[in-house]
Design an enzyme around this catalytic site. Structure first.
Site, PDB file in Angstrom:
ATOM      1  N   CYS A 124       0.818  -1.223   0.000  1.00  0.00           N
ATOM      2  CA  CYS A 124       0.000   0.000   0.000  1.00  0.00           C
ATOM      3  C   CYS A 124       0.849   1.270   0.000  1.00  0.00           C
ATOM      4  CB  CYS A 124      -0.944  -0.002   1.192  1.00  0.00           C
ATOM      5  SG  CYS A 124      -1.908  -1.509   1.290  1.00  0.00           S
ATOM      6  N   HIS A 264      -3.155   6.880   2.288  1.00  0.00           N
ATOM      7  CA  HIS A 264      -3.629   5.607   1.730  1.00  0.00           C
ATOM      8  C   HIS A 264      -5.028   5.344   2.265  1.00  0.00           C
ATOM      9  CE1 HIS A 264      -4.256   1.498   0.888  1.00  0.00           C
ATOM     10  NE2 HIS A 264      -3.919   1.059   2.081  1.00  0.00           N
ATOM     11  N   ASN A 295     -10.420  -0.535  -0.097  1.00  0.00           N
ATOM     12  CA  ASN A 295      -8.962  -0.400   0.037  1.00  0.00           C
ATOM     13  C   ASN A 295      -8.306  -1.060  -1.181  1.00  0.00           C
ATOM     14  OD1 ASN A 295      -6.248  -0.924   0.638  1.00  0.00           O
ATOM     15  ND2 ASN A 295      -6.621  -1.167   2.825  1.00  0.00           N
TER      16      ASN A 295
HETATM   17  C1  COA Z   1      -9.925  -4.427  10.086  1.00  0.00           C
HETATM   18  C2  COA Z   1     -10.438  -3.298  10.953  1.00  0.00           C
HETATM   19  C3  COA Z   1     -11.505  -2.491  10.235  1.00  0.00           C
HETATM   20  C4  COA Z   1     -11.074  -3.906  12.218  1.00  0.00           C
HETATM   21  O1  COA Z   1     -11.458  -2.841  13.072  1.00  0.00           O
HETATM   22  P1  COA Z   1     -11.043  -2.873  14.603  1.00  0.00           P
HETATM   23  O2  COA Z   1     -11.684  -1.715  15.232  1.00  0.00           O
HETATM   24  O3  COA Z   1      -9.547  -2.977  14.686  1.00  0.00           O
HETATM   25  O4  COA Z   1     -11.750  -4.203  15.084  1.00  0.00           O
HETATM   26  P2  COA Z   1     -11.147  -5.430  15.931  1.00  0.00           P
HETATM   27  O5  COA Z   1     -10.330  -6.297  15.017  1.00  0.00           O
HETATM   28  O6  COA Z   1     -10.511  -4.924  17.178  1.00  0.00           O
HETATM   29  O7  COA Z   1     -12.466  -6.206  16.282  1.00  0.00           O
HETATM   30  C5  COA Z   1     -13.480  -5.592  17.080  1.00  0.00           C
HETATM   31  C6  COA Z   1     -14.631  -6.569  17.226  1.00  0.00           C
HETATM   32  O8  COA Z   1     -15.288  -6.723  15.943  1.00  0.00           O
HETATM   33  C7  COA Z   1     -15.332  -8.114  15.581  1.00  0.00           C
HETATM   34  N1  COA Z   1     -15.184  -8.189  14.129  1.00  0.00           N
HETATM   35  C8  COA Z   1     -14.049  -8.347  13.414  1.00  0.00           C
HETATM   36  N2  COA Z   1     -14.339  -8.340  12.104  1.00  0.00           N
HETATM   37  C9  COA Z   1     -15.678  -8.194  12.005  1.00  0.00           C
HETATM   38  C10 COA Z   1     -16.550  -8.095  10.920  1.00  0.00           C
HETATM   39  N3  COA Z   1     -16.135  -8.141   9.638  1.00  0.00           N
HETATM   40  N4  COA Z   1     -17.849  -7.897  11.175  1.00  0.00           N
HETATM   41  C11 COA Z   1     -18.312  -7.828  12.431  1.00  0.00           C
HETATM   42  N5  COA Z   1     -17.524  -7.926  13.512  1.00  0.00           N
HETATM   43  C12 COA Z   1     -16.211  -8.089  13.297  1.00  0.00           C
HETATM   44  C13 COA Z   1     -14.178  -8.734  16.331  1.00  0.00           C
HETATM   45  O9  COA Z   1     -14.380 -10.105  16.518  1.00  0.00           O
HETATM   46  C14 COA Z   1     -14.208  -7.976  17.634  1.00  0.00           C
HETATM   47  O10 COA Z   1     -15.243  -8.485  18.418  1.00  0.00           O
HETATM   48  P3  COA Z   1     -15.120  -8.549  20.049  1.00  0.00           P
HETATM   49  O11 COA Z   1     -14.997  -7.114  20.482  1.00  0.00           O
HETATM   50  O12 COA Z   1     -16.379  -9.208  20.488  1.00  0.00           O
HETATM   51  O13 COA Z   1     -13.874  -9.338  20.322  1.00  0.00           O
HETATM   52  C15 COA Z   1      -9.272  -2.371  11.373  1.00  0.00           C
HETATM   53  O14 COA Z   1      -8.461  -3.035  12.303  1.00  0.00           O
HETATM   54  C16 COA Z   1      -8.424  -1.932  10.210  1.00  0.00           C
HETATM   55  O15 COA Z   1      -8.896  -1.275   9.322  1.00  0.00           O
HETATM   56  N6  COA Z   1      -7.123  -2.229  10.261  1.00  0.00           N
HETATM   57  C17 COA Z   1      -6.162  -1.766   9.304  1.00  0.00           C
HETATM   58  C18 COA Z   1      -6.458  -2.271   7.947  1.00  0.00           C
HETATM   59  C19 COA Z   1      -5.403  -1.875   7.010  1.00  0.00           C
HETATM   60  O16 COA Z   1      -5.057  -0.752   6.958  1.00  0.00           O
HETATM   61  N7  COA Z   1      -4.918  -2.885   6.314  1.00  0.00           N
HETATM   62  C20 COA Z   1      -3.958  -2.826   5.359  1.00  0.00           C
HETATM   63  C21 COA Z   1      -3.109  -1.669   5.336  1.00  0.00           C
HETATM   64  S1  COA Z   1      -3.162  -1.445   3.747  1.00  0.00           S
END
Ligand code: COA
Length: 339
Positions: A124, A264, A295
């Site tokens: 990215c 990004h 993304n």
């Molecule tokens: C992926 C992303 C959106 C998840 O958001 P987050 O706030 O970090 O969420 P978490 O992983 O901490 O999960 C929070 C809760 O949602 C749940 N959850 C995870 N994915 C889920 C989904 N698709 N739908 C519903 N619930 C989901 C988890 O199980 C967790 O539940 P819990 O609180 O009961 O344990 C976020 O972490 C993100 O965008 N990360 C960076 C992505 C990125 O930039 N990637 C590549 C760089 S290019």
């Protein structure tokens, strides 16, 4: 020993982005379609990532065809002919041929069989990496005009049943033409601040290598991307604001000079966290293309810039801060003038 001296390149000249173009696949994939395969909801995806819909490529929308379309738009925008292109740099992690490079095929399809051409793998951060290389080439005279492309078909490597990635990744291509700023014009591309932190390789990666995927006990399958979203989220939200500030310092500007901020398009909450930490003034326009594009990794920054130009949120000549970050972990940011 021969006393002859090797002739060095000419004195550095200023470079700038001359044109920008993008390609968005025609198929719109809604959150409703995504949650048919994962335990999630439209509400969760919108609030946690800011994504309302994304684009996934059809079979005929390949890494090559999307790149050619984006680059042709960028060349037209720049007023540069294909025969003026000296180098094509393509950043992608989803070109499914190990060799030859996507860049060589794209250069040919653009109408040049002469330009240097190569691919880079910087996830990215790939557009900002490529832009930095292109800028340096133009500055020292290695190339007159360089086409930089960020392109991905992440849908090919996404497990549609994995709820940590299925809603996030998307497809598209974005391109920029880099050339001399001309005359006594100021630099249009500031110094890059870039790096990597390989101790976090496991945070986002292709789960298995091609051989293991092909000879898996359950039969051949595409390898998939896996991600530990939350550590990436925290790293991006906090560490990347510091890199963005270093890019501003390196260019000798402050947030008060900025018109536009295009990080990004990883997650709307990461964008908001970075804007808060940088203390961006309210009037600075922020790229929020992720809402309808998802993304798209290396393609996301040029696509977002193109969209902002189309909507009037950004104008030609605006001062912009761009920053890419992703698998590796790798990052790169610089200050640019919008073409
Ligand atoms: C992926 C992303 C959106 C998840 O958001 P987050 O706030 O970090 O969420 P978490 O992983 O901490 O999960 C929070 C809760 O949602 C749940 N959850 C995870 N994915 C889920 C989904 N698709 N739908 C519903 N619930 C989901 C988890 O199980 C967790 O539940 P819990 O609180 O009961 O344990 C976020 O972490 C993100 O965008 N990360 C960076 C992505 C990125 O930039 N990637 C590549 C760089 S290019």
């Amino acid at each position: 020993m021969s006393g002859v001296t090797i002739q060095a390149e000419r004195q550095p000249r200023a470079s700038r982005i001359l044109g920008i173009g993008g390609y968005r696949p025609s198929r719109v994939v809604t959150n409703a379609e995504i949650i048919e395969n994962i335990d999630s909801s439209d509400e969760w995806i919108r609030t946690r990532s800011g994504i309302e819909s994304r684009r996934w490529a059809n079979d005929d929308e390949t890494v090559i065809s999307m790149s050619v379309a984006a680059a042709q738009k960028a060349l037209a925008d720049a007023g540069v002919q294909p025969e003026q292109v000296d180098c094509v740099i393509v950043s992608t992690v989803t070109h499914l041929y190990q060799t030859p490079s996507a860049a060589a095929e794209i250069a040919h399809k653009l109408g040049t069989n002469r330009a240097a051409a190569f691919d880079i793998s910087a996830a990215c951060a790939g557009f900002c990496y490529g832009l930095s290389l292109a800028s340096d080439m133009v500055r020292v005279g290695t190339a007159g005009h360089v086409v930089v492309i960020g392109v991905e078909r992440l849908s090919d490597l996404t497990d549609k049943t994995d709820r940590s990635t299925a809603f996030l990744f998307a497809d598209g291509a974005g391109a920029a033409v880099v050339g001399p700023a001309g005359g006594a014009a100021e630099a249009g591309i500031g110094p890059v601040v870039w790096g990597s932190d390989g101790q976090h390789l496991d945070h986002i990666k292709q789960k298995e290598n091609w051989r293991d995927a092909l000879y898996s006990e359950t039969g051949p399958e595409m390898p998939h991307l896996v991600m530990q979203g939350n550590p990436v989220f925290r790293w991006a939200s906090y560490e990347m604001a510091k890199v963005a500030q270093e890019a501003l310092d390196a260019a000798g500007v402050t947030v008060d000079d900025l018109d536009v901020f295009v990080p990004h398009q990883a997650n709307m909450r990461i964008t908001d966290a970075m804007a808060r930490q940088l203390k961006l003034p309210e009037r600075v326009a922020i790229g929020r293309d992720i809402a309808t594009q998802g993304n798209t990794s290396a393609a996301s920054i040029p696509l977002a810039i193109e969209r902002m130009l189309e909507t009037g949120e950004a104008q030609s000549g605006d001062l912009a801060l761009i920053i890419g970050f992703g698998a590796g972990l790798v990052y790169a940011g610089q200050v640019i003038r919008i073409p």
